[in-house]
Design an enzyme around this catalytic site. Structure first.
Site, mmCIF file in Angstrom:
data_model
loop_
_atom_site.group_PDB
_atom_site.id
_atom_site.type_symbol
_atom_site.label_atom_id
_atom_site.label_comp_id
_atom_site.label_asym_id
_atom_site.label_seq_id
_atom_site.Cartn_x
_atom_site.Cartn_y
_atom_site.Cartn_z
ATOM 1 C CB CYS A 2 -0.751 0.061 1.291
ATOM 2 S SG CYS A 2 -1.927 -1.254 1.348
ATOM 3 N NE ARG A 27 5.706 1.288 -1.444
ATOM 4 C CZ ARG A 27 6.662 1.648 -0.274
ATOM 5 N NH1 ARG A 27 7.637 2.344 -0.837
ATOM 6 N NH2 ARG A 27 6.735 0.963 0.555
ATOM 7 C CD1 TRP A 74 -0.162 -6.149 -3.218
ATOM 8 C CD2 TRP A 74 -0.098 -6.782 -0.983
ATOM 9 N NE1 TRP A 74 0.381 -7.351 -3.193
ATOM 10 C CE2 TRP A 74 0.389 -7.731 -2.018
ATOM 11 C CE3 TRP A 74 -0.142 -6.987 0.372
ATOM 12 C CZ2 TRP A 74 0.718 -9.202 -1.374
ATOM 13 C CZ3 TRP A 74 0.030 -8.205 0.782
ATOM 14 C CH2 TRP A 74 0.579 -9.175 0.037
ATOM 15 C CG ASN A 100 0.075 2.545 3.692
ATOM 16 O OD1 ASN A 100 -1.038 2.312 2.798
ATOM 17 N ND2 ASN A 100 1.314 3.008 2.780
ATOM 18 N N GLY A 101 -1.016 -0.547 6.284
ATOM 19 C CA GLY A 101 -0.619 -1.511 7.776
ATOM 20 C C GLY A 101 -1.785 -2.319 7.773
ATOM 21 C CD GLU A 480 17.509 -13.983 -6.023
ATOM 22 O OE1 GLU A 480 16.795 -14.265 -5.030
ATOM 23 O OE2 GLU A 480 17.211 -13.079 -6.586
ATOM 24 C CE LYS A 484 14.697 -12.257 -8.599
ATOM 25 N NZ LYS A 484 14.669 -11.403 -7.266
ATOM 26 C CD GLU A 487 10.627 -12.250 -7.781
ATOM 27 O OE1 GLU A 487 9.920 -11.445 -6.741
ATOM 28 O OE2 GLU A 487 11.847 -12.193 -7.678
ATOM 29 C CG HIS A 503 18.902 -37.769 -1.190
ATOM 30 N ND1 HIS A 503 19.292 -38.963 -1.043
ATOM 31 C CD2 HIS A 503 19.979 -36.996 -1.529
ATOM 32 C CE1 HIS A 503 20.759 -39.428 -0.923
ATOM 33 N NE2 HIS A 503 21.190 -37.796 -1.331
ATOM 34 C CE LYS A 598 12.082 -3.414 -5.016
ATOM 35 N NZ LYS A 598 12.573 -4.575 -5.685
HETATM 36 C C1 F6R Z 1 12.134 -10.805 -4.718
HETATM 37 C C2 F6R Z 1 12.201 -9.689 -3.803
HETATM 38 C C3 F6R Z 1 11.684 -10.189 -2.414
HETATM 39 C C4 F6R Z 1 12.483 -9.283 -1.178
HETATM 40 C C5 F6R Z 1 11.705 -9.521 0.002
HETATM 41 C C6 F6R Z 1 12.759 -8.905 0.988
HETATM 42 O O1 F6R Z 1 12.591 -10.183 -6.095
HETATM 43 O O2 F6R Z 1 12.410 -8.554 -4.040
HETATM 44 O O3 F6R Z 1 11.923 -11.562 -2.013
HETATM 45 O O4 F6R Z 1 13.605 -9.440 -1.470
HETATM 46 O O5 F6R Z 1 10.506 -9.237 -0.052
HETATM 47 O O6 F6R Z 1 12.764 -7.376 0.833
HETATM 48 P P1 F6R Z 1 13.642 -6.500 1.589
HETATM 49 O O7 F6R Z 1 14.953 -6.723 1.006
HETATM 50 O O8 F6R Z 1 13.020 -5.210 1.325
HETATM 51 O O9 F6R Z 1 13.583 -6.690 3.100
#
Ligand code: F6R
Length: 603
Positions: A2, A27, A74, A100-101, A480, A484, A487, A503, A598
């Site tokens: 949000c 975001r 969101w 927000n929250g 990782e 990527k 997502e 396994h 984000k």
């Molecule tokens: C994936 C991504 C998320 C963030 C996670 C933590 O591409 O961006 O997995 O890494 O939400 O976010 P931060 O680093 O802002 O604490």
């Protein structure tokens, strides 16, 4: 997640709110709304499910006013819908609020105070605006009513409130959710992220948890929980509007992938002195030298960077290091060592899961260090120490440059601690040279991006799932790489320790399943190749990302070799590009994947 914007004192409030909301789009959100008033009875409340562009269409260019608040939502409580979108208005139409929250005790509040109120939607926010209306009938001023409401609310919040009977004011309060006041000439703004209002002002004032702020066009008044006046200096946001524009790139993600070599060089410039030696805040080094164990706490991509950090800290600094998921750590805290040091890795510095752990660590009076990309962020303010990532704003939801920046800053830190402890491995590790070589290697790969795009077009064209495998550092990168890919392209992907596949998970390999092997470590190269053969003989299509010194016939993606401790910086780049191109080929929005936000400010 949000986002909040607000403005008071400018003719074109609606346009400014819309522009601000557009800047917050990255975001992640599923609905949006604005409330604008001219203070003389002309009030507009417009909400829309979907994109800001849909909201703009509904506004039809005829929303006038000098005061307003806006919101991107969101969904947490209640599905995405126009009804649940903010702003929310009290039944009598007097108060309008954005939030927000998450309000944790909203059911209890409903029971205790609002049994007679008709709720329009299903959100926790709606009860707050009704609660303020409820208290306004029992207190003298709106400020008192707002304060009373805040005193019964439990949870995280950033609020902006407009009272139609007092249209020269926006009331603001926060607890655990970010909110800033931006200062202008005869106008002021509010925003949950400075980026949203950078086109209006670069001068901001922070608000602390528990404070209430009365924002007028020509002044702001910050009060603490009991109403005492608080003086706080403003600061100049170190953000350039150009940094948050896409320029000629089709997507932010591609821009951010390309920026990584220069981020490495920027990190080196920030953390080395004129003699080329590592230079890190001595207080941080002192803390680390005296700890007996490091606990890295993070989520998602940052958590994956933490695994590379573990290797760096153990090898260069000689300190045992554990890596933990924030969301697990708070409720399943491991037995701590006698002198722990906590490192919080967070691009945004606002992640609620990580903050929850930091709050506990602070209660235990244990030392903490945040590595973040956002100066002044909550995790930065609340940890004892901060090291900045200097990656520049990361706008794409899928994190790329923050991951490599985190590993680079962890390398700087590990090398500096190791040198302070006279660790032989640190003395032998020439950080400046190795990081510069890694930056050059990254550059080579980003320059070959079109080839990677072509290579994977058929490879991932219609698959439902895919696997990344590797060992050691290559396994960390596999986790990782899989995140990527899933997502943004929605291909169900898993990152596996190559030796672990047999396994159980090998049962999922069928004719044509894509398996990507990452091979940068001489010690384990033959084993990972063996595991790739195992899956090939069960029908898998394999693709190998291999360091040049280990490359063999038929390896499709050969990448420059760098110091083994920094291999993740380089081997991750093709995997970022694979995720990017797979998403493009499948026709999805690279920068705005579904359901994701984000900066994840709810637990
Ligand atoms: C994936 C991504 C998320 C963030 C996670 C933590 O591409 O961006 O997995 O890494 O939400 O976010 P931060 O680093 O802002 O604490």
């Amino acid at each position: 997640m949000c986002g909040i914007v607000g403005i008071i004192g400018k003719e074109n409030a609606a346009d400014i709110l819309l522009q601000g909301l557009e800047k917050l789009e990255y975001r992640g959100y599923d609905s949006a709304g604005i409330y604008v008033t001219n203070g003389q009875g002309e009030n507009h409340l417009i909400k829309s499910q979907g994109r800001i562009a849909d909201l703009q269409k509904k506004m039809n260019g005829d929303v006038n006013g000098t005061i307003g608040i806006g919101h991107t939502r969101w969904a947490t409580h209640g599905r995405p819908s126009e009804r649940n979108a903010h702003p929310h208005t009290s039944e009598n139409g007097r108060f309008t609020l954005v939030h927000n929250g998450v309000i944790e005790n909203f059911e209890e509040i409903k029971q205790e105070f609002l049994q007679d109120n008709l709720m329009e939607g299903e959100t926790d926010t709606e009860i707050v605006v009704h609660l303020i209306a409820y208290f306004s009938e029992r207190t003298e001023t709106t400020k008192d009513a707002f304060r009373q409401a805040l005193s019964v609310i439990q949870g995280s919040y950033a609020f902006a409130l407009i009272d139609t009977q007092e249209p020269e004011v926006i009331y603001v309060a926060k607890n655990k959710s970010p909110l800033l006041i931006g200062l202008g000439d005869d106008f002021n703004v509010i925003c949950s992220d400075a980026m949203a209002m950078l086109q209006e002002t670069s001068r901001f004032v922070e608000i602390a948890d528990g404070e209430l702020v009365i924002v007028r066009a020509d002044a702001i008044r910050i009060e603490d929980q009991v109403g005492n006046l608080v003086f706080r200096e403003s600061y100049e946001a170190q953000l350039d509007l150009n940094d948050i524009e896409k320029g000629t790139y089709p997507y932010y993600m591609l821009k951010e992938i390309d920026e990584q070599p220069s981020v490495m060089r920027r990190i080196l410039a920030h953390y080395t002195n004129e003699a080329g030696e590592t230079s890190v805040d001595p207080a941080v080094i002192d803390e680390a030298v005296h700890c007996d164990r490091i606990y890295i706490v993070a989520c998602g991509t940052s958590y994956h960077a933490g695994w590379a950090g573990k290797r760096l800290l153990e090898e260069l600094a000689g300190i045992p290091t554990e890596v933990h998921l924030s969301s697990e750590f708070s409720y399943n805290m491991p037995l701590l060592s006698e002198k722990p040091l906590f490192i919080f890795l967070s691009q945004s510095g606002e992640t609620a899961d990580s903050r929850q752990v930091l709050v506990k660590i602070n209660e235990l009076d244990l030392p903490s260090l945040t590595l973040t990309n956002v100066p002044g962020s909550t995790l930065s303010r609340e940890a004892k120490h901060t090291l900045l990532l200097h990656a520049g704003p990361e706008i794409a939801v899928a994190s790329t440059k923050a991951y490599t920046a985190q590993i680079a800053v962890l390398a700087v830190l590990a090398s500096a601690i190791g040198r302070a402890k006279h660790e032989p491995a640190a003395a032998a590790f020439d950080l400046s040279t190795e990081l510069s070589l890694a930056a050059a290697a990254m550059e080579t790969i980003v320059n070959e991006k079109m080839m990677i795009g072509q290579l994977i077009e058929a490879f991932l064209a219609d698959t439902r799932n895919a696997f990344y495998i590797g060992r050691g550092m290559d396994y960390f990168v596999s986790m990782e790489a899989a995140l990527k890919l899933k997502e943004i392209s929605y291909i169900q992907a898993e990152g596996f320790a190559a030796g672990e596949l047999k396994h159980g998970t090998i049962a999922l390999i069928e004719e044509g399943t894509p398996v990507i092997g990452i091979i940068t470590d001489k010690k384990t190269a033959a084993h990972t190749r063996g595991n790739l053969k195992e899956v090939e003989s069960r029908g898998a299509e394999t693709l190998r990302i291999v360091s040049d010194s280990l490359a063999g016939k038929g390896d499709q993606l050969v990448i420059p070799e760098v110091h083994p401790l920094l291999s993740a910086l380089v081997s991750v780049i093709p995997t970022q590009l694979i995720a990017y191109f797979a998403t493009l080929h499948r026709g999805y929005d690279v920068d705005k994947p579904r359901n994701l936000a984000k900066s994840v400010t709810v637990e």
